[in-house]
Design a protein around this motif. Structure first.
Motif, PDB file in Angstrom:
ATOM      1  N   TRP A  54       1.042  -1.153  -0.040  1.00  0.00           N
ATOM      2  CA  TRP A  54       0.360  -0.322   0.365  1.00  0.00           C
ATOM      3  C   TRP A  54       1.231   1.192   0.301  1.00  0.00           C
ATOM      4  O   TRP A  54       1.749   1.140   1.013  1.00  0.00           O
ATOM      5  N   THR A  55       0.473   2.311  -0.748  1.00  0.00           N
ATOM      6  CA  THR A  55       1.122   3.333  -0.430  1.00  0.00           C
ATOM      7  C   THR A  55       0.925   3.863   0.864  1.00  0.00           C
ATOM      8  O   THR A  55       0.119   4.141   1.644  1.00  0.00           O
ATOM      9  N   VAL A  56       2.003   5.242   1.022  1.00  0.00           N
ATOM     10  CA  VAL A  56       1.477   5.968   2.070  1.00  0.00           C
ATOM     11  C   VAL A  56       0.608   6.430   2.859  1.00  0.00           C
ATOM     12  O   VAL A  56       0.030   6.324   3.956  1.00  0.00           O
ATOM     13  N   ALA A  57       0.242   7.236   1.550  1.00  0.00           N
ATOM     14  CA  ALA A  57      -1.442   7.494   2.081  1.00  0.00           C
ATOM     15  C   ALA A  57      -2.344   6.470   2.099  1.00  0.00           C
ATOM     16  O   ALA A  57      -3.435   6.677   3.141  1.00  0.00           O
TER      17      ALA A  57
ATOM     18  N   ARG B  43      -7.165  14.858   5.405  1.00  0.00           N
ATOM     19  CA  ARG B  43      -6.380  14.142   6.749  1.00  0.00           C
ATOM     20  C   ARG B  43      -4.836  14.000   6.022  1.00  0.00           C
ATOM     21  O   ARG B  43      -3.894  13.854   6.938  1.00  0.00           O
ATOM     22  N   ILE B  44      -5.239  13.490   5.328  1.00  0.00           N
ATOM     23  CA  ILE B  44      -3.597  12.606   4.759  1.00  0.00           C
ATOM     24  C   ILE B  44      -2.788  13.420   4.347  1.00  0.00           C
ATOM     25  O   ILE B  44      -1.794  14.218   5.260  1.00  0.00           O
ATOM     26  N   ASP B  45      -3.414  15.150   4.045  1.00  0.00           N
ATOM     27  CA  ASP B  45      -2.677  15.748   3.162  1.00  0.00           C
ATOM     28  C   ASP B  45      -1.979  16.691   5.205  1.00  0.00           C
ATOM     29  O   ASP B  45      -0.930  17.017   5.363  1.00  0.00           O
ATOM     30  N   GLU B  46      -3.282  16.221   5.661  1.00  0.00           N
ATOM     31  CA  GLU B  46      -2.231  17.397   7.169  1.00  0.00           C
ATOM     32  C   GLU B  46      -1.743  16.617   7.493  1.00  0.00           C
ATOM     33  O   GLU B  46      -0.904  17.688   8.319  1.00  0.00           O
TER      34      GLU B  46
ATOM     35  N   PHE C  93       3.831  16.479   9.886  1.00  0.00           N
ATOM     36  CA  PHE C  93       5.384  15.288  10.328  1.00  0.00           C
ATOM     37  C   PHE C  93       6.173  15.555   8.999  1.00  0.00           C
ATOM     38  O   PHE C  93       7.273  14.859   8.684  1.00  0.00           O
ATOM     39  N   HIS C  94       6.066  17.072   8.717  1.00  0.00           N
ATOM     40  CA  HIS C  94       7.359  17.263   7.145  1.00  0.00           C
ATOM     41  C   HIS C  94       7.780  16.014   6.751  1.00  0.00           C
ATOM     42  O   HIS C  94       8.494  16.152   5.786  1.00  0.00           O
ATOM     43  N   LEU C  95       6.506  15.519   5.592  1.00  0.00           N
ATOM     44  CA  LEU C  95       6.573  14.993   4.661  1.00  0.00           C
ATOM     45  C   LEU C  95       5.305  15.457   3.399  1.00  0.00           C
ATOM     46  O   LEU C  95       4.326  15.209   3.518  1.00  0.00           O
ATOM     47  N   ALA C  96       6.473  16.416   1.921  1.00  0.00           N
ATOM     48  CA  ALA C  96       5.264  16.735   1.257  1.00  0.00           C
ATOM     49  C   ALA C  96       4.533  15.907   0.542  1.00  0.00           C
ATOM     50  O   ALA C  96       5.214  14.721  -0.030  1.00  0.00           O
ATOM     51  N   ALA C  97       2.900  16.511   1.008  1.00  0.00           N
ATOM     52  CA  ALA C  97       2.851  15.586  -0.161  1.00  0.00           C
ATOM     53  C   ALA C  97       2.823  14.769  -1.487  1.00  0.00           C
ATOM     54  O   ALA C  97       2.322  13.705  -2.565  1.00  0.00           O
ATOM     55  N   GLY C  98       3.101  15.278  -2.034  1.00  0.00           N
ATOM     56  CA  GLY C  98       3.680  15.926  -3.382  1.00  0.00           C
ATOM     57  C   GLY C  98       4.289  14.414  -4.147  1.00  0.00           C
ATOM     58  O   GLY C  98       4.828  14.186  -4.775  1.00  0.00           O
ATOM     59  N   GLU C  99       5.553  14.455  -2.890  1.00  0.00           N
ATOM     60  CA  GLU C  99       6.007  13.518  -2.995  1.00  0.00           C
ATOM     61  C   GLU C  99       6.219  12.323  -2.929  1.00  0.00           C
ATOM     62  O   GLU C  99       6.972  10.985  -3.155  1.00  0.00           O
ATOM     63  N   PHE C 100       5.979  11.963  -1.046  1.00  0.00           N
ATOM     64  CA  PHE C 100       5.725  10.848  -0.463  1.00  0.00           C
ATOM     65  C   PHE C 100       3.967  10.608  -0.213  1.00  0.00           C
ATOM     66  O   PHE C 100       4.413   8.996  -0.383  1.00  0.00           O
TER      67      PHE C 100
ATOM     68  N   GLY D 135      14.106   4.835   7.499  1.00  0.00           N
ATOM     69  CA  GLY D 135      13.559   3.688   8.437  1.00  0.00           C
ATOM     70  C   GLY D 135      12.734   5.262   8.896  1.00  0.00           C
ATOM     71  O   GLY D 135      11.948   4.954   9.548  1.00  0.00           O
ATOM     72  N   GLY D 136      13.306   6.329   9.660  1.00  0.00           N
ATOM     73  CA  GLY D 136      12.639   7.610   9.990  1.00  0.00           C
ATOM     74  C   GLY D 136      11.346   7.532   9.157  1.00  0.00           C
ATOM     75  O   GLY D 136      10.762   8.588  10.109  1.00  0.00           O
ATOM     76  N   GLN D 137      11.659   7.766   7.941  1.00  0.00           N
ATOM     77  CA  GLN D 137      10.087   8.554   7.164  1.00  0.00           C
ATOM     78  C   GLN D 137       9.158   7.672   7.439  1.00  0.00           C
ATOM     79  O   GLN D 137       8.595   8.057   8.191  1.00  0.00           O
ATOM     80  N   ALA D 138       9.777   5.927   7.446  1.00  0.00           N
ATOM     81  CA  ALA D 138       8.271   4.847   7.903  1.00  0.00           C
ATOM     82  C   ALA D 138       8.219   5.010   8.942  1.00  0.00           C
ATOM     83  O   ALA D 138       7.020   4.895   9.586  1.00  0.00           O
ATOM     84  N   GLN D 139       8.967   5.472  10.283  1.00  0.00           N
ATOM     85  CA  GLN D 139       8.191   5.777  11.441  1.00  0.00           C
ATOM     86  C   GLN D 139       7.663   6.679  11.114  1.00  0.00           C
ATOM     87  O   GLN D 139       6.665   6.823  12.474  1.00  0.00           O
TER      88      GLN D 139
END
Length: 350
Positions: A90-93, A113-116, A121-128, A138-142
């Motif tokens: 599954w994707t991050v979203a 809510r996903i974008d919020e 968590f400082h993960l750009a929606a367009g990228e992640f 590992g840090g991004q997954a956490q």
């Protein structure tokens, strides 16, 4: 609010958790810590009813959790663990949206809510948004794992050693992120760790367990200055107690006015700051440690600035590493609002 009343768990006639009573108020960051096998993770799992308790009660708000349906309870409690457990295909979203979809939220609300949460968590929606877990560090997954736990806006967040499997640098970044997220959301958090420095950095209150029993439950400063017994004192550690105290003191508690012109009246060299047109500090005149020129002009870089909410332990470490007696304190826009110095640290009670 989470309250444990006489909580006990027995396996094979042995009490692995023994008569624990404590209360974590709404909006507090409560930490459970102790030696391996002390019962901290078992306690956390009983709060979520992943394992049944033997005796006692657990209250969520004013409700006994044994009276709630498991699915109702778990919608009110988010859960983040060390192994993260993201669904690999599954994707991050999609991972973040698991519980909101079970709750049949409208698609527009889920997407918002996903974008919020990605922004939080400082993960750009367009990228992640459309990445898969194997494409994350590992840090991004956490971070995604914690975002998923928060997706349905639960009352309480349980975290079982969530940063234990990442490297020390990533762990520090995640701890700072968690402090920031807690300050913004004011969620009630119950966090298990074996790392006392992590507990001191994050907690509103810390529960120290030993052999299944609660030894002391207190605010970090009280634990450091008034340990209940020799076990607590030894577990906290005496060798760097002063630095641990400074980890619970903030730059704004030691902050002084920053000079931006020479102190001609003193008749001796003294430091002052040079700023640009926006008020951002660019140079320190003087202020070096004794092995350098006390009147030297030193360019300010982002690695030795301080912010009002920075722990004094970190500020002191930066002074030592960069061989300066003083750091500039800046606001969110980068403007100089004060300074913090070694003299100021040594001249006040930690």
């Amino acid at each position: 609010m989470i309250e444990l009343q006489g909580l006990t768990k027995t396996y094979d006639d042995k009490d692995v958790v023994q008569d624990i009573s404590l209360r974590i108020e709404s909006g507090e960051f409560g930490v459970l810590i102790g030696p391996s096998g002390c019962g901290k993770s078992t306690t956390l799992r009983m709060i979520n009813r992943l394992i049944p308790l033997t005796r006692g009660r657990i209250l969520l708000g004013d409700e006994d959790i044994s009276h709630l349906k498991p699915e109702t309870l778990r919608r009110r409690i988010g859960y983040a663990i060390q192994s993260i457990g993201l669904f690999p295909h599954w994707t991050v979203a999609d991972n973040i949206a698991v519980v909101p979809r079970l709750l049949k939220w409208p698609k527009s609300r889920i997407d918002a809510r996903i974008d919020e949460l990605l922004d939080l968590f400082h993960l750009a929606a367009g990228e992640f948004r459309d990445k898969y877990p194997h494409q994350l560090s590992g840090g991004q997954a956490q971070r995604v794992g914690v975002a998923r736990a928060l997706a349905a806006d639960p009352e309480v967040l349980l975290m079982d050693e969530p940063f234990g499997a990442v490297d020390p640098l990533t762990r520090e970044v995640l701890q700072n992120e968690m402090r920031r997220v807690h300050e913004r959301t004011r969620k009630t958090i119950v966090f298990v760790t074996h790392d006392m420095d992590e507990a001191l950095k994050l907690a509103s209150r810390i529960a120290i367990l030993n052999a299944g029993r609660l030894v002391q439950y207190d605010r970090p400063i009280e634990l450091l200055t008034q340990p209940a017994d020799a076990f607590v004192s030894d577990f906290i550690g005496k060798a760097d107690l002063g630095l641990k105290l400074l980890s619970r003191r903030w730059v704004n508690q030691y902050q002084d006015r920053a000079r931006t012109t020479p102190d001609a009246a003193s008749g001796r060299p003294s430091h002052y700051w040079e700023t640009d047109a926006t008020g951002r500090p660019t140079c320190l005149h003087g202020g070096r440690l004794s092995d350098g020129d006390p009147e030297a002009r030193t360019a300010v870089n982002d690695e030795w600035i301080a912010t009002p909410g920075m722990p004094m332990k970190e500020a002191l470490s930066r002074m030592v590493w960069y061989r300066v007696m003083v750091l500039p304190v800046i606001d969110e826009s980068g403007r100089l609002i004060g300074e913090v110095s070694m003299d100021g640290v040594m001249g006040r009670q930690p």
